[in-house]
Design a protein around this motif. Structure first.
Motif, PDB file in Angstrom:
ATOM      1  N   GLU A 174      37.478  54.184  38.518  1.00  6.48           N
ATOM      2  CA  GLU A 174      36.858  54.145  37.193  1.00  6.48           C
ATOM      3  C   GLU A 174      36.784  52.713  36.668  1.00  6.48           C
ATOM      4  O   GLU A 174      35.781  52.309  36.065  1.00  6.48           O
ATOM      5  CB  GLU A 174      37.650  55.022  36.220  1.00  6.48           C
ATOM      6  CG  GLU A 174      37.483  56.508  36.471  1.00  6.48           C
ATOM      7  CD  GLU A 174      38.419  57.348  35.631  1.00  6.48           C
ATOM      8  OE1 GLU A 174      38.124  58.547  35.420  1.00  6.48           O
ATOM      9  OE2 GLU A 174      39.463  56.823  35.175  1.00  6.48           O
ATOM     10  N   HIS A 178      33.367  50.514  35.992  1.00  8.34           N
ATOM     11  CA  HIS A 178      33.171  49.833  34.704  1.00  8.34           C
ATOM     12  C   HIS A 178      32.840  48.359  34.921  1.00  8.34           C
ATOM     13  O   HIS A 178      31.926  47.821  34.303  1.00  8.34           O
ATOM     14  CB  HIS A 178      34.431  49.969  33.857  1.00  8.34           C
ATOM     15  CG  HIS A 178      34.338  49.273  32.532  1.00  8.34           C
ATOM     16  ND1 HIS A 178      33.940  49.924  31.381  1.00  8.34           N
ATOM     17  CD2 HIS A 178      34.573  47.986  32.181  1.00  8.34           C
ATOM     18  CE1 HIS A 178      33.940  49.068  30.377  1.00  8.34           C
ATOM     19  NE2 HIS A 178      34.329  47.880  30.839  1.00  8.34           N
ATOM     20  N   THR A 181      29.400  47.873  36.296  1.00 14.69           N
ATOM     21  CA  THR A 181      28.361  48.235  35.325  1.00 14.69           C
ATOM     22  C   THR A 181      28.197  47.193  34.236  1.00 14.69           C
ATOM     23  O   THR A 181      27.067  46.922  33.794  1.00 14.69           O
ATOM     24  CB  THR A 181      28.699  49.598  34.682  1.00 14.69           C
ATOM     25  OG1 THR A 181      28.859  50.575  35.713  1.00 14.69           O
ATOM     26  CG2 THR A 181      27.595  50.037  33.733  1.00 14.69           C
ATOM     27  N   TYR A 182      29.302  46.589  33.795  1.00 18.07           N
ATOM     28  CA  TYR A 182      29.243  45.753  32.597  1.00 18.07           C
ATOM     29  C   TYR A 182      29.542  44.273  32.806  1.00 18.07           C
ATOM     30  O   TYR A 182      29.096  43.446  32.008  1.00 18.07           O
ATOM     31  CB  TYR A 182      30.213  46.295  31.539  1.00 18.07           C
ATOM     32  CG  TYR A 182      29.862  47.680  31.064  1.00 18.07           C
ATOM     33  CD1 TYR A 182      28.763  47.900  30.236  1.00 18.07           C
ATOM     34  CD2 TYR A 182      30.619  48.777  31.449  1.00 18.07           C
ATOM     35  CE1 TYR A 182      28.435  49.176  29.802  1.00 18.07           C
ATOM     36  CE2 TYR A 182      30.301  50.057  31.017  1.00 18.07           C
ATOM     37  CZ  TYR A 182      29.213  50.243  30.191  1.00 18.07           C
ATOM     38  OH  TYR A 182      28.889  51.495  29.771  1.00 18.07           O
ATOM     39  N   THR A 223      40.795  45.523  30.292  1.00 21.52           N
ATOM     40  CA  THR A 223      39.735  46.507  30.058  1.00 21.52           C
ATOM     41  C   THR A 223      40.302  47.810  29.503  1.00 21.52           C
ATOM     42  O   THR A 223      39.787  48.358  28.522  1.00 21.52           O
ATOM     43  CB  THR A 223      38.968  46.781  31.364  1.00 21.52           C
ATOM     44  OG1 THR A 223      38.356  45.566  31.820  1.00 21.52           O
ATOM     45  CG2 THR A 223      37.905  47.839  31.156  1.00 21.52           C
ATOM     46  N   LEU A 227      39.592  49.094  25.632  1.00 20.12           N
ATOM     47  CA  LEU A 227      38.947  50.386  25.383  1.00 20.12           C
ATOM     48  C   LEU A 227      39.823  51.276  24.504  1.00 20.12           C
ATOM     49  O   LEU A 227      39.319  51.982  23.625  1.00 20.12           O
ATOM     50  CB  LEU A 227      38.645  51.074  26.710  1.00 20.12           C
ATOM     51  CG  LEU A 227      37.570  50.417  27.585  1.00 20.12           C
ATOM     52  CD1 LEU A 227      37.444  51.135  28.919  1.00 20.12           C
ATOM     53  CD2 LEU A 227      36.216  50.396  26.876  1.00 20.12           C
TER      54      LEU A 227
END
Length: 325
Positions: A174, A178, A181-182, A223, A227
């Protein structure tokens, strides 16, 4: 080349306008902070490829948050991304752009300053340590026995003084998804896959390196903690500023990032001229100093009732004498 770039940075820091901005943010610690920036800049070939004015803009963001840019402390650091911009001929080229990145220790520092947190922690989870997970409450039982040194995930947890507590857990996959993706330096690089990043999770960190490619563990911990705090934490103005700045570039598309770099380039300071004494304030710095806040107006007092004996003429509307809300 390097000495010329360092000389430019020194000249910009000596400008009265820049000195004033850092003094407003750091007071008596200004000189030590600036000296650390110059030392970091002098020892980084990547930062020397960036425009010095952009380095100062990002350094000022760290100064406003009172987070030292020291690699050994890990509160915050400057990473260089290869962003795209348009040259004079309209051609798309890559330029080195500095970006302030807050580390997980920096987020913990900002949280502690609020005085609202009883405990706050983030760490890795090894194989065998998870006994159970409650999807409804988010509670994770990590009392299991560690079976090996294989990292299977990361968690962040906090408890407020008022008793509210929350935990966030992410598996290695996961976190890798992330990041792919970012992360600005990963999402546009087709050679870097999710499986490649997963392998980084259990690989030793490269000495002195930063970012996902050099220190996957620290970035993963940051991260997960960010979050958790952004969704459930008690956020001060400093924390909201840090989270907003940390996610703004992450969520931008390639075209949006090109526009951001193009806009920033328009405010760059040209120090190729002979006079180095004074410079114009960068737009991002000036905007921060120009921020104002309006004081809310006191509510209007309700009109006094008219005595029955001397009643005023009836208004055209039954609501004409009501206060205007």
């Amino acid at each position: 080349m390097a000495s010329k770039e360092v000389a430019k940075l020194n000249a910009m820091f000596n400008a009265e306008s820049v000195q004033k901005q850092f003094h407003n943010a750091l007071k008596g610690h200004k000189d030590v902070f600036i000296a650390s920036i110059i030392d970091t800049y002098s020892g980084s070939k990547e930062l020397q490829e960036c425009n010095p004015s952009e380095v100062i803009q990002e350094a000022l963001r760290a100064a406003v948050l009172n987070l030292p840019l020291n690699k050994s402390l890990g509160f915050a650091h400057l990473l260089v991304f290869k962003n795209r911009k348009r040259d004079e001929n309209g051609q798309s080229i890559k330029v080195a752009t500095p970006n302030l990145v807050i580390g997980y220790r920096g987020y913990i520092q900002l949280a502690m300053r609020t005085g609202a947190y009883l405990t706050i922690n983030t760490d890795v989870v090894y194989k065998g340590e998870i006994k159970s997970r409650d999807k409804l409450t988010g509670y994770i039982d990590l009392s299991g026995e560690k079976e090996s040194d294989e990292i299977i995930g990361y968690f962040a947890h906090f408890e407020l003084l008022n008793g509210f507590k929350k935990t966030h857990y992410m598996t290695v996959r996961e976190v890798a998804v992330h990041a792919k993706t970012y992360a600005p330096n990963l999402k546009f690089d087709k050679s870097i896959t999710v499986d490649f990043l997963i392998a980084k999770a259990n690989a030793p960190s490269t000495s002195g390196s930063q970012g996902w490619m050099g220190d996957f563990k620290s970035m993963a911990l940051k991260t997960v903690l960010r979050l958790l705090l952004s969704k459930h934490g008690f956020l001060s103005v400093e924390m909201m500023t840090a989270i907003d700045g940390d996610t703004k570039i992450e969520g931008a598309s390639e075209e949006e990032r090109e526009r951001i770099v193009q806009t920033t380039a328009a405010t760059n300071i040209d120090l190729d001229a002979e006079a180095y004494e004074e410079i114009q304030e960068p737009a991002a710095i000036a905007a921060q100093s120009a921020t104002t806040f309006e004081v809310p107006q006191a509510p209007q007092a309700a009109p006094q009732p008219v005595p029955r004996a001397t009643a005023a003429p009836q208004p055209d509307s039954m609501f004409a004498d009501e206060p205007n809300y």
